[in-house]
Design an enzyme around this catalytic site. Structure first.
Site, PDB file in Angstrom:
ATOM      1  N   ASP A 367       3.128  46.034  99.111  1.00 21.72           N
ATOM      2  CA  ASP A 367       2.056  45.292  98.471  1.00 21.72           C
ATOM      3  C   ASP A 367       1.386  44.370  99.493  1.00 21.72           C
ATOM      4  O   ASP A 367       2.063  43.704 100.282  1.00 21.72           O
ATOM      5  CB  ASP A 367       2.656  44.470  97.315  1.00 21.72           C
ATOM      6  CG  ASP A 367       1.636  43.658  96.573  1.00 21.72           C
ATOM      7  OD1 ASP A 367       0.761  44.261  95.927  1.00 21.72           O
ATOM      8  OD2 ASP A 367       1.712  42.419  96.630  1.00 21.72           O
ATOM      9  N   GLU A 404      -0.494  49.092 101.170  1.00 16.43           N
ATOM     10  CA  GLU A 404      -1.709  48.677 100.490  1.00 16.43           C
ATOM     11  C   GLU A 404      -2.492  47.931 101.571  1.00 16.43           C
ATOM     12  O   GLU A 404      -2.123  46.812 101.943  1.00 16.43           O
ATOM     13  CB  GLU A 404      -1.396  47.760  99.312  1.00 16.43           C
ATOM     14  CG  GLU A 404      -2.640  47.367  98.539  1.00 16.43           C
ATOM     15  CD  GLU A 404      -2.353  46.417  97.394  1.00 16.43           C
ATOM     16  OE1 GLU A 404      -2.994  46.552  96.340  1.00 16.43           O
ATOM     17  OE2 GLU A 404      -1.489  45.521  97.551  1.00 16.43           O
TER      18      GLU A 404
END
Length: 744
Positions: A367, A404
């Site tokens: 993330d 990401e």
């Protein structure tokens, strides 16, 4: 305003009578390590004056405090003979409390060991978790003195003896990989075929009915939303909501206890049950990928709670501003873990290795990964300490690593900017495909480049086509059913007056907002769903399917269900029974992808030493002629034909016709010098993939010759296959370069 500096040894309770003696022990490994003689504790803090291990009974009573006697290279350590696995414990750190200097030690607060292998239960935010006096006019400058040991979350000493048998990582090759993003709880919470006690748990995901669905579908790699222990933020608790997605990690080694069955939670916090889940998925050839949140923690900014790292050594783990009272926030959550700092980098790397070696997972999706790739000055670089450490690590260098590729800091949008070997969630792909199918002007060039693996973004850095993780929908945003049913977000249930969530969704409701019984609108939505799925699985790159999209899952227009731990977010398996055609279509699309090497490219095509390209992509207009620069530049052009030609004998080539316009359109199939017949494999006006196992005896194989016509409905696409023509394949345009004038 004067900070309250000095050492806060506070009015805390004195240690009770000793029941366990302590020895010096050793400074490694960090955390609580049990053997048959006792437990060794090792805790890093360069600023502490004293570190105590506090032992607790299961009912929350503190039974003993033991000061760690050893100090080696800023690691406090001690061995407690006779202590057994299952012991609940926490840490108290005595040292300076001076927020203006980035120092936040407060022994009144019980801290979670950052290396704890298990927690004693789910963590919910509470007012007694703050290291300062709430409501004081000096805010965080005044240390709290109330002891929160009775209610604070605790670690659990774990010594797993799990029998892995002959477990082996599936090691699915990148070109064969299909990710399936899914929530552990939401997947099985309402699946009646799973025993009730297992629904919504690791055991539920490992159950035969759950695995059977994954196998029937044909995905290869299950990508789990965060399963490292996280917190329900106090704000959500007060609203009666929960942190459903889990993107607020608290303990990097501990599995989230709420996803364990009650028996497993009581046994070891779910450690062995998690392992059993991985073992069961591996036995069926399915990889387990974890969505991990190392960019920040649940402790937030300077006004956030003190739960672990903040009270141990705030400045060693977090990026601090020039005014050290405040955190640098590249994540939008209040703090940023500083992976340029050796203690923080060690924590992250130790955690990753633990999940690979001890828990047997197969990879990670990071993330806000750009936040991890920043150097000591806060600049993003693919030569950062984090990337360098990963690259040389013999355990981590060979698992799947997925970024990401952005954060909220300066220069934080980094698509294509990650090291070789990394995969990336391709937000450009998502936007381009949505724009094209929602009939946006000037959307064709970017759509064409995305269909061909985003070579313009990846190939210059010697990144492979598989580095592009292609996605249309993910947990964050509309589901696929909602993408074609809503123009606007409908997040009222989140309690923020629908201010939260993305406002520019590139969605189209096909003529009505939300539910409708208009057959024309419903048919258009179904066609759009099939368009998105067919595009996703017939593009170069690595596809990711949002779990539930194959079942018609809806969140009723909520595009930010992070706090909706209820039927709005869970899989609705009763509704799924009404979408069997969609399930079959998705399954057959995946089978078609497996049958087409021309789609599953491991490397970019090259014309080298006179050899033909591995694959060529030729672009044609509706008239069957090569696309001109003027057509590529025309913002009104909505129709195009893509011919992916294989140069290898025995392989099929693929011809796709796309019409995102509002008009029925007649295409002329590209002509060849010699006769050629194309076999229809799918037309998104129908819910069949021709020639698939589920359709082989019901739909005839329609053949269309080169140069003949084929009519497409508005908002539809068609795919044909034919044996490759190697002799002609060396003259096309390399993927990702639609024309010299319109490289996207």
């Amino acid at each position: 305003m004067t900070p309250h500096s000095g050492h806060s040894d506070g009015p805390v309770k004195r240690a009770r009578a000793t029941r366990h003696r302590v020895e010096t022990g050793r400074p490694w490994p960090l955390g609580a390590t049990a053997d048959r003689h006792g437990v060794n504790f090792a805790v890093y803090s360069r600023i502490a004056d004293r570190v105590e291990v506090c032992l607790f009974a299961p009912d929350g009573r503190e039974t003993q405090r033991i000061a760690l006697p050893g100090l080696t290279d800023d690691v406090w350590h001690g061995f407690i003979p006779g202590l057994r696995p299952g012991q609940h414990y926490g840490l108290r750190v005595h040292g300076p409390y001076d927020p203006g200097q980035g120092l936040r030690c407060n022994p009144a607060l019980l801290l979670i060991d950052p290396y704890a292998r298990a927690l004693d239960g789910p963590v919910r935010g509470a007012s007694d978790q703050f290291g300062y006096v709430l409501g004081h006019p000096d805010e965080d400058l005044v240390p709290a003195s109330a002891d929160n040991g009775a209610t604070a979350p605790k670690g659990v000493v774990v010594r797993s003896r799990f029998d892995w048998g002959d477990d082996r990582p599936p090691r699915v090759p990148a070109r064969e990989t299909v990710f399936y993003e899914v929530h552990v709880k939401g997947f099985t919470q309402s699946l009646a075929a799973v025993p009730e006690a297992q629904r919504g748990t690791y055991a539920g995901l490992a159950s035969p009915p759950a695995i059977a669905h994954l196998k029937r579908l044909g995905v290869t790699s299950v990508e789990l939303l965060p399963v490292q222990a996280f917190i329900d933020d106090q704000r959500l608790v007060e609203l009666g909501l929960a942190n459903y997605w889990g993107y607020n990690t608290l303990a990097f080694f501990a599995p989230e206890p709420r996803y364990a069955t009650q028996a497993a939670q009581a046994h070891d916090g779910g450690v062995d049950e998690f392992k059993a889940m991985v073992n069961a998925l591996h036995a069926e050839g399915l990889e387990v990928i974890l969505d991990v949140v190392y960019n920040h923690t649940a402790e937030g900014n300077h006004l956030g709670p003190t739960l672990s790292l903040k009270g141990l050594d705030h400045g060693a783990y977090y990026r601090l501003s020039e005014d050290a009272r405040f955190c640098v926030d590249f994540t939008g959550t209040g703090n940023t873990v500083d992976t340029s700092s050796p203690p923080a980098l060690r924590l992250v790397l130790d955690s990753l290795r633990y999940w690979v070696q001890e828990m047997h997972v197969d990879g990670f999706r990071f993330d806000l990964a750009a936040a991890l790739g920043r150097d000591a000055a806060g600049e993003y670089t693919w030569r950062s300490p984090f990337f360098a450490a990963i690259a040389q690590d013999p355990v981590l260098a060979h698992v799947k690593l997925i970024a990401e590729p952005w954060d909220l800091g300066p220069n934080g949008y980094q698509p294509g900017g990650f090291p070789t070997g990394w995969l990336e969630w391709n937000g450009r792909y998502r936007d381009a495909v949505r724009d094209y199918w929602t009939n946006a002007d000037s959307s064709l060039p970017a759509f064409a480049a995305s269909l061909c693996g985003s070579a313009d973004m990846l190939e210059p850095r010697r990144r492979r086509p598989t580095a592009s993780v292609n996605l249309v929908t993910v947990h964050d945003g509309f589901t696929l059913a909602d993408l074609v049913s809503y123009n606007e977000k409908h997040n009222e249930a989140n309690g923020e007056d629908s201010r939260d969530g993305e406002s520019h969704n590139r969605s189209w409701n096909c003529g009505a907002e939300g539910d409708t019984d208009d057959p024309e609108i419903l048919a258009r939505r179904q066609r759009q769903v099939r368009n998105f799925l067919a595009t996703l699985f017939l593009s170069h790159g690595t596809p990711l399917l949002l779990g539930g999209d194959e079942l018609g899952r809806t969140q009723q227009g909520n595009n930010n269900g992070y706090c909706q731990d209820n039927a709005l977010s869970w899989f609705d398996w009763e509704r799924a029974a009404h979408h069997e055609e969609l399930q079959s279509f998705t399954r057959d699309l995946l089978a078609l992808r497996r049958d087409l090497p021309v789609v599953r490219l491991a490397d970019w095509p090259h014309h080298a030493a006179g050899a033909p390209a591995r694959v060529t992509v030729q672009w044609h207009s509706v008239w069957g002629l090569e696309m001109t620069a003027e057509e590529w530049d025309d913002p009104a052009v909505r129709c195009v034909a893509a011919l992916m030609e294989s140069t290898r004998a025995g392989e099929d080539s693929l011809l796709m016709l796309f019409n995102s316009s509002t008009e029925e359109t007649v295409f002329t199939l590209p002509a060849d010098d010699t006769p050629r017949s194309w076999t229809l494999r799918l037309d998104t006006r129908h819910a069949q993939v021709v020639g698939a196992a589920t359709d082989a005896h019901t739909t005839p194989h329609e053949a269309v010759n080169a140069g003949e016509h084929y009519t497409l409905l508005p908002h539809s696409m068609v795919a044909f296959t034919a044996p490759s023509r190697a002799a002609d394949a060396a003259h096309g345009t390399p993927p990702g370069k639609p024309s010299p004038a319109t490289t996207a």
